[in-house]
Design an enzyme around this catalytic site. Sequence first.
Site, PDB file in Angstrom:
ATOM      1  N   LYS A  90      47.460  32.819  34.566  1.00 25.54           N
ATOM      2  CA  LYS A  90      46.308  32.780  35.242  1.00 25.54           C
ATOM      3  C   LYS A  90      45.834  31.977  35.703  1.00 25.54           C
ATOM      4  O   LYS A  90      45.268  32.370  34.491  1.00 25.54           O
ATOM      5  CB  LYS A  90      46.305  33.692  36.601  1.00 25.54           C
ATOM      6  CG  LYS A  90      45.581  35.175  36.140  1.00 25.54           C
ATOM      7  CD  LYS A  90      43.901  34.398  36.151  1.00 25.54           C
ATOM      8  CE  LYS A  90      43.181  35.735  35.566  1.00 25.54           C
ATOM      9  NZ  LYS A  90      41.475  35.209  35.543  1.00 25.54           N
ATOM     10  N   ASP A 168      38.244  33.088  39.362  1.00 28.05           N
ATOM     11  CA  ASP A 168      39.038  32.948  38.157  1.00 28.05           C
ATOM     12  C   ASP A 168      39.707  34.471  38.116  1.00 28.05           C
ATOM     13  O   ASP A 168      39.757  34.876  37.842  1.00 28.05           O
ATOM     14  CB  ASP A 168      38.285  32.818  36.769  1.00 28.05           C
ATOM     15  CG  ASP A 168      39.324  33.068  35.628  1.00 28.05           C
ATOM     16  OD1 ASP A 168      40.355  31.887  35.064  1.00 28.05           O
ATOM     17  OD2 ASP A 168      38.843  34.565  35.078  1.00 28.05           O
TER      18      ASP A 168
END
Length: 304
Positions: A90, A168
């Site tokens: 991810k 993030d």
Amino acid sequence: MANRKVCIVGVGKIAVDQHVPAIDASPDWELAATVSRKGSVEGIPTFRDFDVLLSERPDIEVISLCLPPQPRFQYARKALKAGRHVMLEKPPGQTLSEVHDLQRLAEEAGVTLFATWHSRMGKGVAGAKAFLAGKEVTGGKITWKEDVRHWHPGQEWVFEPGGLGVFDPGINALSILTEILPKPVHVTRAELDFPDGRQTPIAARVEFSRGVTMELDWLQTGPQTWDMEIHTTEGSAVLKFGGNELWIDGQQQPAAEIEEYPALYARMADLVENGRSDVDLSPLTHVADAMTLGRRNVVAPFAF
């Protein structure tokens, strides 16, 4: 069935801390090679050139991309065109359109593409989803605060375009939110703090429909905070420690046993075995919406 051979591309902190141990402990996988400009894994062949790996190791059918998001598309594209199955750490890409393109390539090649969201595998997430199913959400609060210097030491890419900044880690919360809510929400307002001279935010406040809010901070030292609470007309669910501890109406609930990254590799094995892909872009959509709607504040400069 013999273990499937996998190659990790990008031997950095997340690969060493999570991917390598998960593969080593798995009955489904064998770490057969790595590709990295600097890093390596003891006892495992290391390639410095991805094209050479694809050419010389046709026996490796799965590529696990642990690179930062900025270069990831080109590596994924090459792997898919070479007929390899691909796992994406991810976030799955810098942009939604990049990953849509990868979906098309995977379908054309007849291979698996898995956009992984490790926080969805948190030990309390499935229980929270089951509790919330069919209920009316009346509000919620996400508090995700951590220390960028600890989790991304010296990694300048997080503040470059495509690095997402505080989103993030924040996208981990969004991956949980989009997994457990019985009905989707959308971003209605955002405020983003950009350090002077930096290209991505270091803190953010985001508001969603259905009364859900999110506060992100990348400068928290000491104990780290990864909490989420969702309220309904029939009670509340609270997830702590990044989705790994579940409380319902004040009572702690039993937790799943498998850890996040072993669960991801078990999922990948199932997808490859059954010829399917899993690409859910809803967490990245929320980030894109927050960036689009967000009011930008310039704050104090940041340096590692």
